[in-house]
Design a protein around this motif. Structure first.
Motif, PDB file in Angstrom:
ATOM      1  N   LEU A  59       7.877  -3.587  -3.926  1.00 43.36           N
ATOM      2  CA  LEU A  59       8.291  -2.384  -3.197  1.00 43.36           C
ATOM      3  C   LEU A  59       7.838  -2.405  -1.741  1.00 43.36           C
ATOM      4  N   THR A  60       6.616  -2.857  -1.504  1.00 36.47           N
ATOM      5  CA  THR A  60       6.047  -2.764  -0.162  1.00 36.47           C
ATOM      6  C   THR A  60       6.078  -4.070   0.613  1.00 36.47           C
ATOM      7  N   GLY A  61       6.096  -5.185  -0.087  1.00 35.06           N
ATOM      8  CA  GLY A  61       6.020  -6.473   0.586  1.00 35.06           C
ATOM      9  C   GLY A  61       4.616  -6.834   1.004  1.00 35.06           C
ATOM     10  N   VAL A  62       3.631  -6.093   0.536  1.00 33.24           N
ATOM     11  CA  VAL A  62       2.226  -6.322   0.874  1.00 33.24           C
ATOM     12  C   VAL A  62       1.532  -6.905  -0.347  1.00 33.24           C
ATOM     13  N   GLU A  63       0.812  -7.992  -0.149  1.00 33.69           N
ATOM     14  CA  GLU A  63       0.048  -8.572  -1.250  1.00 33.69           C
ATOM     15  C   GLU A  63      -1.058  -7.615  -1.667  1.00 33.69           C
ATOM     16  N   ASP A  64      -1.262  -7.480  -2.956  1.00 31.16           N
ATOM     17  CA  ASP A  64      -2.277  -6.597  -3.527  1.00 31.16           C
ATOM     18  C   ASP A  64      -2.128  -5.172  -2.964  1.00 31.16           C
ATOM     19  N   ALA A  65      -0.907  -4.670  -3.021  1.00 34.00           N
ATOM     20  CA  ALA A  65      -0.582  -3.379  -2.412  1.00 34.00           C
ATOM     21  C   ALA A  65      -1.336  -2.223  -3.054  1.00 34.00           C
TER      22      ALA A  65
END
Length: 99
Positions: A59-65
């Motif tokens: 959903l966010t494209g951030v690792e370990d969101a």
């Protein structure tokens, strides 16, 4: 079906008003009220972050969101605004039902 449509429109109106309250509070300098709004969204945001980590990464494209403080803070604010929108939608629905 008309009740569901009316409630959806009332919820949309409540979300619109609550979304517009955020910039107005910022212009007025009431950051303490914004902090309270964010604080009300914390419990739901923490529950939402219990969903699988892969979902949040997609959903966010951030690792370990789920452990990212920026994602957590934004989700808390969104949940607070959504709760305010729902609280505004309920009286709008009641007022629309009486007329």
């Amino acid at each position: 079906m008309p009740n569901l449509m009316r409630f959806s429109l009332c919820l949309f109106a409540g979300l619109l008003v609550s979304g517009l309250c955020l910039p107005v509070l910022m212009l007025l300098g009431r950051f303490d009220w914004i902090a309270l709004l964010v604080a009300t969204g914390k419990p739901l945001a923490h529950l939402a972050l219990l969903l699988p980590g892969d979902l949040w990464t997609q959903l966010t494209g951030v690792e370990d969101a789920a452990n990212n403080p920026h994602v957590r803070s934004f989700l808390e604010m969104c949940m607070g605004v959504a709760q305010l929108g729902l609280l505004l939608a309920l009286p709008i629905y009641r007022l629309g039902r009486k007329s």
